[in-house]
Design a protein around this motif. Structure first.
Motif, PDB file in Angstrom:
ATOM      1  N   VAL A 237       0.844  -1.187   0.000  1.00  0.00           N
ATOM      2  CA  VAL A 237       0.000   0.000   0.000  1.00  0.00           C
ATOM      3  C   VAL A 237       0.882   1.241   0.000  1.00  0.00           C
ATOM      4  O   VAL A 237       2.029   1.219   0.426  1.00  0.00           O
ATOM      5  N   ASP A 238       0.322   2.342  -0.509  1.00  0.00           N
ATOM      6  CA  ASP A 238       1.036   3.611  -0.539  1.00  0.00           C
ATOM      7  C   ASP A 238       0.042   4.724  -0.229  1.00  0.00           C
ATOM      8  O   ASP A 238      -1.063   4.736  -0.771  1.00  0.00           O
ATOM      9  N   GLU A 239       0.405   5.625   0.656  1.00  0.00           N
ATOM     10  CA  GLU A 239      -0.361   6.811   1.033  1.00  0.00           C
ATOM     11  C   GLU A 239      -1.568   6.500   1.909  1.00  0.00           C
ATOM     12  O   GLU A 239      -1.771   7.143   2.931  1.00  0.00           O
ATOM     13  N   VAL A 296     -14.616   0.935   9.486  1.00  0.00           N
ATOM     14  CA  VAL A 296     -13.455   1.064   8.620  1.00  0.00           C
ATOM     15  C   VAL A 296     -12.401   1.916   9.318  1.00  0.00           C
ATOM     16  O   VAL A 296     -12.677   3.055   9.716  1.00  0.00           O
ATOM     17  N   PHE A 297     -11.208   1.368   9.488  1.00  0.00           N
ATOM     18  CA  PHE A 297     -10.070   2.121   9.993  1.00  0.00           C
ATOM     19  C   PHE A 297      -9.219   2.547   8.793  1.00  0.00           C
ATOM     20  O   PHE A 297      -8.883   1.720   7.947  1.00  0.00           O
ATOM     21  N   ALA A 298      -8.918   3.832   8.710  1.00  0.00           N
ATOM     22  CA  ALA A 298      -8.112   4.367   7.614  1.00  0.00           C
ATOM     23  C   ALA A 298      -6.747   4.789   8.156  1.00  0.00           C
ATOM     24  O   ALA A 298      -6.659   5.474   9.184  1.00  0.00           O
ATOM     25  N   LEU A 299      -5.676   4.374   7.477  1.00  0.00           N
ATOM     26  CA  LEU A 299      -4.314   4.698   7.890  1.00  0.00           C
ATOM     27  C   LEU A 299      -3.633   5.532   6.820  1.00  0.00           C
ATOM     28  O   LEU A 299      -3.697   5.210   5.624  1.00  0.00           O
ATOM     29  N   ASP A 300      -2.986   6.609   7.244  1.00  0.00           N
ATOM     30  CA  ASP A 300      -2.142   7.394   6.348  1.00  0.00           C
ATOM     31  C   ASP A 300      -0.753   6.769   6.371  1.00  0.00           C
ATOM     32  O   ASP A 300       0.000   6.922   7.334  1.00  0.00           O
ATOM     33  N   THR A 301      -0.424   6.038   5.305  1.00  0.00           N
ATOM     34  CA  THR A 301       0.864   5.324   5.251  1.00  0.00           C
ATOM     35  C   THR A 301       1.961   6.127   4.578  1.00  0.00           C
ATOM     36  O   THR A 301       3.074   5.641   4.429  1.00  0.00           O
ATOM     37  N   SER A 302       1.661   7.379   4.179  1.00  0.00           N
ATOM     38  CA  SER A 302       2.679   8.174   3.460  1.00  0.00           C
ATOM     39  C   SER A 302       3.875   8.510   4.337  1.00  0.00           C
ATOM     40  O   SER A 302       4.967   8.749   3.830  1.00  0.00           O
TER      41      SER A 302
END
Length: 592
Positions: A237-239, A296-302
């Protein structure tokens, strides 16, 4: 009654007294219900705040006139919930009014605290005309009541006034019951004779609630959640990454919260609102939270480093029962290049496409695909050395008898199916079914030339055994496999006496064997055959040695009866054994 003033009751009284004296809220932290039960509040909350009365229902019987029984609810303004009968006229027939708090299906009331006032006036026609105001308790086997009747009533009624009508939070209004197993709690007012004359003093028979706290049993943890979203997919995953957590709760409280932790850090929490926003403490309805939820859990992976990461979390119900999930491994790969058709060449290509009349069209750019990346052998764990192998166990569950050790076998292969020889696998065993699941490290195992391995697991009770592979000694695990190893458990039940008389008690006891340390504190349901089917009539917890005892006194019988009982330990999430039920034991109770 005095003992009931300790703990939460004393904290409430102090908070209410401060309210009356200072006309301001005093924030007192009421202790939370322990896992396995949750509290439902009515009229006033833990710090004296006004609360609704949705947990209670009103009903009446044999009412001849609309005002034979009147319900008044002023709890929203800090008042009371009240049942009352007329105080200024005679009543025909035998009307009755009830305020009922019923336990949801599948659970029981295990304790309650009421700030109540009861009053039953004297009837002018003598002992045959009797008002009552009582607290009633219902179980599948019996119905009992305590409270007041008029001074002209039967000898077993010793009062006409219980509590203080002028001081709602007086100590005399505090009524508490613990360690019970009830279907419902009721407040009732009635004329129990065939007609009642108008009271001498003009005061109506009444039953009031100024505050109530009902403890409901809920020992069933939420179901193991289903996970989906981009963090569960094999692609990096990205971002932005998402994890969808879905779970259901068979217990009565419902799902109160879901958490997620990234790489073992501080968790983020999502709390479902529940029906009508009721899924927040203090709870005011019997089933406060949704029986099923998906969040839904949202993660900022950036901002994460490229490479391997993991998420884990929990699903928590209203009673504090917790079901963990994860860890879920995922990879982060940041895209820093420009794709085909981007930049200046892409712009020129667009302009050429717009050429309609003159000029020479610009041909599209020639894209040369990059050479494929060929994985290089690793000087690491096993031969051939790979980064992410396939680690499998032959069985996901092994049941063993007594003290005999279990043998777990499996295979380590490459993604193409080639055996990996000489690889070292770490082994961890974690206790299951206990409050604090302790983990222990077992000896490292090494794969043979065919990639096969075997692990010997001893100990008692049930354990989750995990084998893990890391490509090098310094690297994180890249493959895991788990299995449950458990001893076959059993449950017994015996009766203290086979035949008793009305008013006597029977004790049913037994033992949970084979559960090891998980045997301590297990919930045992006592069931009886009621109207042709098994129904739970009581619950107890086992001691450290797995033993339990339950005592029941038979008081409301009109004929000789044979009762059938059994003990039951349910299979719930986190409890690795199947449902255990004992044989039927019978008790004969003689009415005379």
């Amino acid at each position: 009654m005095n003992a009931a003033r300790t703990g939460l009751g004393a904290a409430l009284l102090r908070g209410f007294a401060a309210l009356a004296a200072a006309a301001a809220l005093v924030a007192l932290a009421a202790p939370a219900a322990q896992a396995g039960s949750y509290d439902v509040w009515t009229c006033r909350g833990p710090v004296g705040q006004p609360l609704p009365t949705a947990g209670w229902s009103f009903s009446s019987r044999d009412v001849g006139a609309p005002d034979d029984v009147v319900l008044t609810d002023t709890c929203d303004g800090g008042g009371r919930l009240q049942l009352a009968m007329p105080g200024s006229r005679a009543i025909a027939g035998s009307p009755k009014g009830y305020l009922t708090f019923a336990a949801p299906a599948g659970t029981t009331i295990v304790g309650y605290t009421l700030w109540r006032y009861l009053y039953a006036p004297a009837s002018g026609a003598g002992p045959a005309h009797i008002f009552t105001a009582t607290i009633r308790e219902r179980t599948p086997l019996a119905e009992t009541e305590s409270g007041c009747a008029s001074v002209l009533a039967l000898p077993n009624w010793d009062c006409s006034d219980a509590g203080s009508a002028s001081s709602p939070l007086a100590a005399t209004n505090l009524y508490e019951r613990r360690a019970v197993a009830l279907d419902a709690v009721q407040l009732a007012v009635a004329c129990i004779s065939n007609g009642c004359d108008a009271p001498f003093d003009g005061r109506a028979a009444m039953a009031r609630i100024y505050s109530a706290r009902i403890a409901l049993d809920d020992s069933i943890a939420p179901d193991a959640p289903q996970l989906s979203g981009s963090l569960t997919e094999p692609e990096p995953v990205d971002e932005r990454g998402t994890l969808v957590v879905e779970s259901a709760d068979e217990g009565s409280g419902g799902i109160a919260a879901m958490t997620l932790s990234l790489d073992g850090g501080a968790p983020q929490t999502i709390a479902p609102a529940g029906p009508r926003g009721s899924c927040r403490e203090p709870y005011t309805v019997a089933q406060p939270c949704p029986a099923a939820a998906a969040r839904v859990f949202a993660l900022d992976t950036s901002e994460l480093e490229a490479g391997a990461h993991s998420v884990s979390g929990t699903v928590v119900d209203a009673a504090g029962n917790v079901t963990p999930y994860g860890p879920v491994a995922f990879a982060v790969a940041h895209d820093t290049g420009t794709g085909p058709g981007g930049g200046d060449d892409g712009g020129r290509g667009g302009d050429g496409g717009r050429g309609g009349g003159g000029g020479t069209p610009v041909p599209p750019p020639v894209v040369i695909p990059p050479a494929p990346i060929v994985p290089q052998p690793l000087a690491g764990n096993g031969s051939p050395a790979v980064r992410t192998p396939r680690l499998t166990l032959d069985r996901s569950e092994v049941v063993r008898a007594g003290t005999r050790a279990a043998r777990l076998t499996g295979t380590l292969r490459t993604a193409a199916g080639q055996p990996i020889a000489g690889a070292r696998l770490t082994v961890t065993a974690r206790e299951l079914g206990t409050v604090a699941e302790r983990a222990r490290t077992l000896p490292v195992v090494t794969t043979g030339a065919d990639g096969r391995f075997a692990v010997t697991v001893g100990g008692s009770g049930a354990q989750r055994v995990e084998l893990a592979f890391a490509p090098t000694a310094e690297a994180a695990d890249t493959a895991r496999a788990t299995a449950v190893v458990r001893v076959s458990a059993s449950l017994t039940a015996t009766r203290s006496r086979a035949r008793i008389r009305r008013g006597q008690a029977v004790v049913i006891g037994g033992r949970l064997d084979g559960a090891g340390t998980a045997a301590r504190g297990a919930v045992v349901e006592l069931q009886a055959v009621v109207r042709g089917e098994w129904r739970t009539v009581g619950t107890v917890h086992t001691g450290a040695n797995g033993r339990y005892r339950w005592r029941y006194r038979f008081v409301n019988l009109t004929r000789d009866t044979i009762f059938s009982f059994r003990a039951l330990v349910r299979s719930t999430p986190g409890w690795p054994w199947p449902e255990l039920a004992t044989r039927r034991v019978q008790v004969r109770v003689d009415a005379n």
